[in-house]
Each structure stands twice: as C-alpha cells, then as structure tokens.
Design a protein around this motif. Structure first.
Motif, PDB file in Angstrom:
ATOM      1  N   LEU A   1      12.079   2.465   4.549  1.00  0.00           N
ATOM      2  CA  LEU A   1      12.933   3.571   4.974  1.00  0.00           C
ATOM      3  C   LEU A   1      12.381   4.959   4.656  1.00  0.00           C
ATOM      4  CD1 LEU A   1      16.454   2.148   4.039  1.00  0.00           C
ATOM      5  CD2 LEU A   1      15.351   2.199   6.278  1.00  0.00           C
ATOM      6  N   ASN A   2      11.485   5.070   3.682  1.00  0.00           N
ATOM      7  CA  ASN A   2      10.942   6.385   3.350  1.00  0.00           C
ATOM      8  C   ASN A   2      10.176   6.953   4.548  1.00  0.00           C
ATOM      9  OD1 ASN A   2       9.056   8.477   2.298  1.00  0.00           O
ATOM     10  ND2 ASN A   2       9.852   7.838   0.298  1.00  0.00           N
ATOM     11  N   PRO A   3      10.414   8.216   4.929  1.00  0.00           N
ATOM     12  CA  PRO A   3       9.704   8.810   6.067  1.00  0.00           C
ATOM     13  C   PRO A   3       8.184   8.805   5.918  1.00  0.00           C
ATOM     14  CG  PRO A   3      11.551  10.192   5.414  1.00  0.00           C
ATOM     15  CD  PRO A   3      11.414   9.137   4.350  1.00  0.00           C
ATOM     16  N   ASN A   4       7.694   8.694   4.689  1.00  0.00           N
ATOM     17  CA  ASN A   4       6.248   8.627   4.446  1.00  0.00           C
ATOM     18  C   ASN A   4       5.771   7.199   4.209  1.00  0.00           C
ATOM     19  OD1 ASN A   4       5.633  11.467   4.569  1.00  0.00           O
ATOM     20  ND2 ASN A   4       6.732  11.676   2.630  1.00  0.00           N
ATOM     21  N   GLY A   5       6.606   6.235   4.536  1.00  0.00           N
ATOM     22  CA  GLY A   5       6.289   4.847   4.285  1.00  0.00           C
ATOM     23  C   GLY A   5       5.811   4.096   5.507  1.00  0.00           C
TER      24      GLY A   5
ATOM     25  N   LEU B   1       0.127   6.802  -4.353  1.00  0.00           N
ATOM     26  CA  LEU B   1       0.931   7.141  -3.178  1.00  0.00           C
ATOM     27  C   LEU B   1       2.074   6.146  -3.005  1.00  0.00           C
ATOM     28  CD1 LEU B   1      -1.952   8.115  -0.729  1.00  0.00           C
ATOM     29  CD2 LEU B   1      -0.323   9.654  -1.831  1.00  0.00           C
ATOM     30  N   PHE B   2       1.806   4.885  -3.295  1.00  0.00           N
ATOM     31  CA  PHE B   2       2.862   3.875  -3.259  1.00  0.00           C
ATOM     32  C   PHE B   2       3.992   4.260  -4.212  1.00  0.00           C
ATOM     33  CE2 PHE B   2       4.694   0.234  -5.482  1.00  0.00           C
ATOM     34  CZ  PHE B   2       5.249  -0.497  -4.439  1.00  0.00           C
ATOM     35  N   LYS B   3       3.643   4.666  -5.429  1.00  0.00           N
ATOM     36  CA  LYS B   3       4.655   5.019  -6.421  1.00  0.00           C
ATOM     37  C   LYS B   3       5.526   6.185  -5.952  1.00  0.00           C
ATOM     38  CE  LYS B   3       2.142   3.395 -10.516  1.00  0.00           C
ATOM     39  NZ  LYS B   3       1.454   3.818 -11.760  1.00  0.00           N
ATOM     40  N   LYS B   4       4.916   7.144  -5.276  1.00  0.00           N
ATOM     41  CA  LYS B   4       5.700   8.272  -4.761  1.00  0.00           C
ATOM     42  C   LYS B   4       6.681   7.813  -3.688  1.00  0.00           C
ATOM     43  CE  LYS B   4       2.250  11.869  -5.638  1.00  0.00           C
ATOM     44  NZ  LYS B   4       1.326  12.873  -5.015  1.00  0.00           N
ATOM     45  N   ILE B   5       6.211   6.930  -2.816  1.00  0.00           N
ATOM     46  CA  ILE B   5       7.045   6.463  -1.706  1.00  0.00           C
ATOM     47  C   ILE B   5       8.249   5.676  -2.216  1.00  0.00           C
ATOM     48  CG2 ILE B   5       7.072   4.835   0.255  1.00  0.00           C
ATOM     49  CD1 ILE B   5       4.127   5.764   0.756  1.00  0.00           C
TER      50      ILE B   5
ATOM     51  N   LYS C   1       0.839  -1.198   0.000  1.00  0.00           N
ATOM     52  CA  LYS C   1       0.000   0.000   0.000  1.00  0.00           C
ATOM     53  C   LYS C   1       0.873   1.247   0.000  1.00  0.00           C
ATOM     54  CE  LYS C   1      -1.926   1.801   3.524  1.00  0.00           C
ATOM     55  NZ  LYS C   1      -2.795   2.158   4.627  1.00  0.00           N
ATOM     56  N   GLY C   2       0.218   2.380  -0.310  1.00  0.00           N
ATOM     57  CA  GLY C   2       0.779   3.691  -0.052  1.00  0.00           C
ATOM     58  C   GLY C   2      -0.027   4.336   1.052  1.00  0.00           C
ATOM     59  N   TRP C   3       0.552   5.322   1.733  1.00  0.00           N
ATOM     60  CA  TRP C   3      -0.102   5.916   2.900  1.00  0.00           C
ATOM     61  C   TRP C   3      -0.521   7.352   2.608  1.00  0.00           C
ATOM     62  CZ3 TRP C   3       3.648   2.328   2.993  1.00  0.00           C
ATOM     63  CH2 TRP C   3       3.470   1.215   3.830  1.00  0.00           C
ATOM     64  N   ASN C   4      -1.777   7.665   2.945  1.00  0.00           N
ATOM     65  CA  ASN C   4      -2.225   9.042   2.791  1.00  0.00           C
ATOM     66  C   ASN C   4      -1.826   9.852   4.021  1.00  0.00           C
ATOM     67  OD1 ASN C   4      -4.166   8.625   4.814  1.00  0.00           O
ATOM     68  ND2 ASN C   4      -5.808   8.230   3.359  1.00  0.00           N
ATOM     69  N   ASP C   5      -2.255  11.124   4.060  1.00  0.00           N
ATOM     70  CA  ASP C   5      -1.795  12.026   5.119  1.00  0.00           C
ATOM     71  C   ASP C   5      -2.177  11.553   6.512  1.00  0.00           C
ATOM     72  OD1 ASP C   5      -0.691  13.642   3.208  1.00  0.00           O
ATOM     73  OD2 ASP C   5      -2.355  15.079   3.168  1.00  0.00           O
ATOM     74  N   ASN C   6      -3.291  10.841   6.636  1.00  0.00           N
ATOM     75  CA  ASN C   6      -3.800  10.459   7.950  1.00  0.00           C
ATOM     76  C   ASN C   6      -3.433   9.033   8.366  1.00  0.00           C
ATOM     77  OD1 ASN C   6      -5.179  12.976   8.183  1.00  0.00           O
ATOM     78  ND2 ASN C   6      -6.780  12.174   6.846  1.00  0.00           N
ATOM     79  N   GLU C   7      -2.570   8.392   7.606  1.00  0.00           N
ATOM     80  CA  GLU C   7      -2.227   7.001   7.883  1.00  0.00           C
ATOM     81  C   GLU C   7      -0.727   6.856   8.140  1.00  0.00           C
ATOM     82  OE1 GLU C   7      -5.071   4.330   5.062  1.00  0.00           O
ATOM     83  OE2 GLU C   7      -3.437   5.406   4.073  1.00  0.00           O
ATOM     84  N   PRO C   8      -0.351   5.807   8.875  1.00  0.00           N
ATOM     85  CA  PRO C   8      -1.199   5.004   9.757  1.00  0.00           C
ATOM     86  C   PRO C   8      -1.557   5.784  11.015  1.00  0.00           C
ATOM     87  CG  PRO C   8       1.087   4.335   9.978  1.00  0.00           C
ATOM     88  CD  PRO C   8       1.059   5.363   8.894  1.00  0.00           C
TER      89      PRO C   8
ATOM     90  N   MET D   1       5.605  -8.925  -7.886  1.00  0.00           N
ATOM     91  CA  MET D   1       4.180  -8.691  -8.154  1.00  0.00           C
ATOM     92  C   MET D   1       4.017  -7.500  -9.103  1.00  0.00           C
ATOM     93  SD  MET D   1       1.366  -8.040  -5.138  1.00  0.00           S
ATOM     94  CE  MET D   1       2.012  -6.414  -4.670  1.00  0.00           C
ATOM     95  N   ASN D   2       3.024  -7.561  -9.966  1.00  0.00           N
ATOM     96  CA  ASN D   2       2.755  -6.434 -10.860  1.00  0.00           C
ATOM     97  C   ASN D   2       2.339  -5.202 -10.060  1.00  0.00           C
ATOM     98  OD1 ASN D   2       3.319  -7.833 -13.226  1.00  0.00           O
ATOM     99  ND2 ASN D   2       1.210  -8.509 -13.485  1.00  0.00           N
ATOM    100  N   ILE D   3       2.869  -4.067 -10.476  1.00  0.00           N
ATOM    101  CA  ILE D   3       2.551  -2.795  -9.809  1.00  0.00           C
ATOM    102  C   ILE D   3       1.308  -2.221 -10.476  1.00  0.00           C
ATOM    103  CG2 ILE D   3       3.374  -0.460  -9.322  1.00  0.00           C
ATOM    104  CD1 ILE D   3       6.232  -1.623  -9.329  1.00  0.00           C
ATOM    105  N   ASN D   4       0.154  -2.492  -9.872  1.00  0.00           N
ATOM    106  CA  ASN D   4      -1.106  -2.021 -10.430  1.00  0.00           C
ATOM    107  C   ASN D   4      -2.153  -1.878  -9.325  1.00  0.00           C
ATOM    108  OD1 ASN D   4      -2.109  -4.665  -9.921  1.00  0.00           O
ATOM    109  ND2 ASN D   4      -1.511  -5.353 -11.964  1.00  0.00           N
ATOM    110  N   GLU D   5      -3.296  -1.353  -9.701  1.00  0.00           N
ATOM    111  CA  GLU D   5      -4.373  -1.095  -8.742  1.00  0.00           C
ATOM    112  C   GLU D   5      -4.894  -2.374  -8.106  1.00  0.00           C
ATOM    113  OE1 GLU D   5      -5.716   1.733  -7.744  1.00  0.00           O
ATOM    114  OE2 GLU D   5      -5.156   3.272  -9.207  1.00  0.00           O
ATOM    115  N   GLU D   6      -4.873  -3.450  -8.855  1.00  0.00           N
ATOM    116  CA  GLU D   6      -5.400  -4.712  -8.346  1.00  0.00           C
ATOM    117  C   GLU D   6      -4.589  -5.219  -7.159  1.00  0.00           C
ATOM    118  OE1 GLU D   6      -6.247  -9.298  -9.897  1.00  0.00           O
ATOM    119  OE2 GLU D   6      -5.654  -7.736 -11.314  1.00  0.00           O
ATOM    120  N   ASN D   7      -3.297  -4.969  -7.179  1.00  0.00           N
ATOM    121  CA  ASN D   7      -2.405  -5.529  -6.164  1.00  0.00           C
ATOM    122  C   ASN D   7      -2.034  -4.574  -5.039  1.00  0.00           C
ATOM    123  OD1 ASN D   7      -2.170  -8.049  -7.456  1.00  0.00           O
ATOM    124  ND2 ASN D   7      -0.565  -7.273  -8.813  1.00  0.00           N
TER     125      ASN D   7
END
Length: 240
Positions: free
Chosen positions: A182-186, A154-158, A115-122, A142-148
């Motif tokens: 390791l990403n501070p937003n991860g 947000l995941f792609k940015k992280i 997953k990727g994390w939005n501003d309020n997560e976790p 695993m394929n990088i897509n919406e299904e998975n």
C-alpha cells in the motif's frame, strides 16, 4: 482456478516485486506459446530464458520481422553476466503491436524475497495495461537483514521501521507486507493500468491463512486492485 485465468490476450503486462517475477512471466510465455505471438522482454535486466522461438537484440538497429506464434525474446544486448539488458520505451512503442501479448519484467531483486525500491524503480512501460505485483508469502517471519532483503534501508522506510533501532532478531510481519503493497513508494510505485497483486507460494494451510489475513488487512484500505493468492510453481490461484 488455473493460474492462466489471470491474464488473457491483447494485454501488456509489467511484472514487479520479488519472489516469483521470472517464474510468473515464464509460466505465461509457456502457456501462450502455441496460441499467440508472445513478446518477452525487460525494462531492466533478466537472465536469458531457457525456452523461446526467437531472440532479437536491437543494439544494431535490427527491425523486428513478422512474427508467428511462439515466444520472441527481445532486448538491447546480452551482457557478460548472460543477462539481457532492457530496451527503452521508444523501441517498445514500435514493436508491441506485432504481438498478441507482451510480458515485461520491470523490476530486479537480486533473487531475494523482499526489496525496497530506489528512485528509478520499478521501470513500468507507459502502455502497460496491467501491473502485476508479486509478493512472496514465505517472507513472513524472515529475518530483516541484508542477506534476505534487497535494498534493506529503503525497505525499512517503506514499511515504517526505524532504520537505526531494528536489530538482527527483527522479523517480517503482516503489517510490513501490507505496507509494501500500500505504500506509494512500494510495490505499485510507477504502476500503469490495472493493479493486480499476486501473493505467491501459498502452498499449504499455514500460508493460506496468512495470505487471507493479509488480504483482509489490505482490503480495509479500499485500495483498487485485484488480489489473487496461489502458487506459480503449482499453477493455481484463487481470486479473493
């Protein structure tokens, strides 16, 4: 070693990430149910567990009674999806001292492996003594897509992927998994207390080699965290 060695009594544990959070919490709830007073709760939403001694909803201002050994599930209320809606920190502040161990699910992933994390997560409770981040090693390749992947953009940015140029044939690699950790937003965004990384679903030699390679790469960063790999399903782990 046994998975149970990761966590002892007098801890407040918030579990984040994807690919085994609920299984991790349920394992420790079951392990300690006959030994300790266990609180199982969430700061987000969780499905009602299958096995518990007490269940208490606080929407009506219910006071938590004296608790004996066993698992007490607590939330605000149960919604129409049969999910327990979490309680806020002010209520947790009032009740955590009644328990010997507190297990909190602080993240949601829609049953996806990454997953990727939005501003309020976790949502990590401020008295948490250990934040446990779960990472599913079987997401490698695993394929990088919406299904998975939950919150794909947000995941792609992280993981530093170009949001626009990533195609449907792109797959998750070890550098992506390292960036999640390791990403501070991860994975450990908003963490409290000690950081513990648990690399889950290491159930054969292929995934053991991948897990060790990933850990070595993470260790190069000198980040302060305990790292374990193993299998919640098989109830074992190794400290690296």
């Amino acid at each position: 070693m046994e998975l149970s060695n990761i966590i002892g009594k007098n801890e407040i544990i918030t579990v984040v990430g994807a690919g085994g959070k609920t299984s991790f919490i349920n394992y420790f709830a079951d392990f300690y149910r006959c030994k300790l007073r266990v609180l199982l709760t969430t700061t987000t939403k969780i499905y009602v567990p299958d096995n518990y001694e007490n269940i208490i909803m606080t929407i009506d201002g219910t006071v938590i009674p004296s608790i004996c050994h066993g698992v007490t599930v607590c939330g605000s209320y149960i919604n129409n999806e049969n999910k327990i809606v979490g309680i806020d920190s002010s209520i947790l502040d009032e009740i955590v001292d009644k328990f010997d161990i507190v297990l909190i699910e602080g993240d949601g992933s829609k049953k996806k492996r990454l997953k990727g994390w939005n501003d309020n997560e976790p949502v990590v409770y401020h008295k948490t003594t250990k934040t446990v981040g779960i990472l599913d090693i079987t997401s490698f390749g695993m394929n990088i897509n919406e299904e998975n992947i939950h919150r794909l953009d947000l995941f792609k940015k992280i993981v530093n992927l170009d949001t626009y140029n990533t195609n449907n044939d792109s797959t998750v690699n070890l550098e992506n998994l390292k960036n999640i950790v390791l990403n501070p937003n991860g994975l450990f965004k908003n963490y409290c207390g000690e950081k513990i990384l648990f690399i889950n679903k290491v159930e054969d030699e292929k995934y053991k080699k991948l897990a060790i390679e990933l850990i070595k790469s993470i260790k190069e960063d000198k980040s302060k965290m305990e790292i374990f790999y193993g299998s919640i399903k098989q109830k074992f782990c190794t400290r690296y």
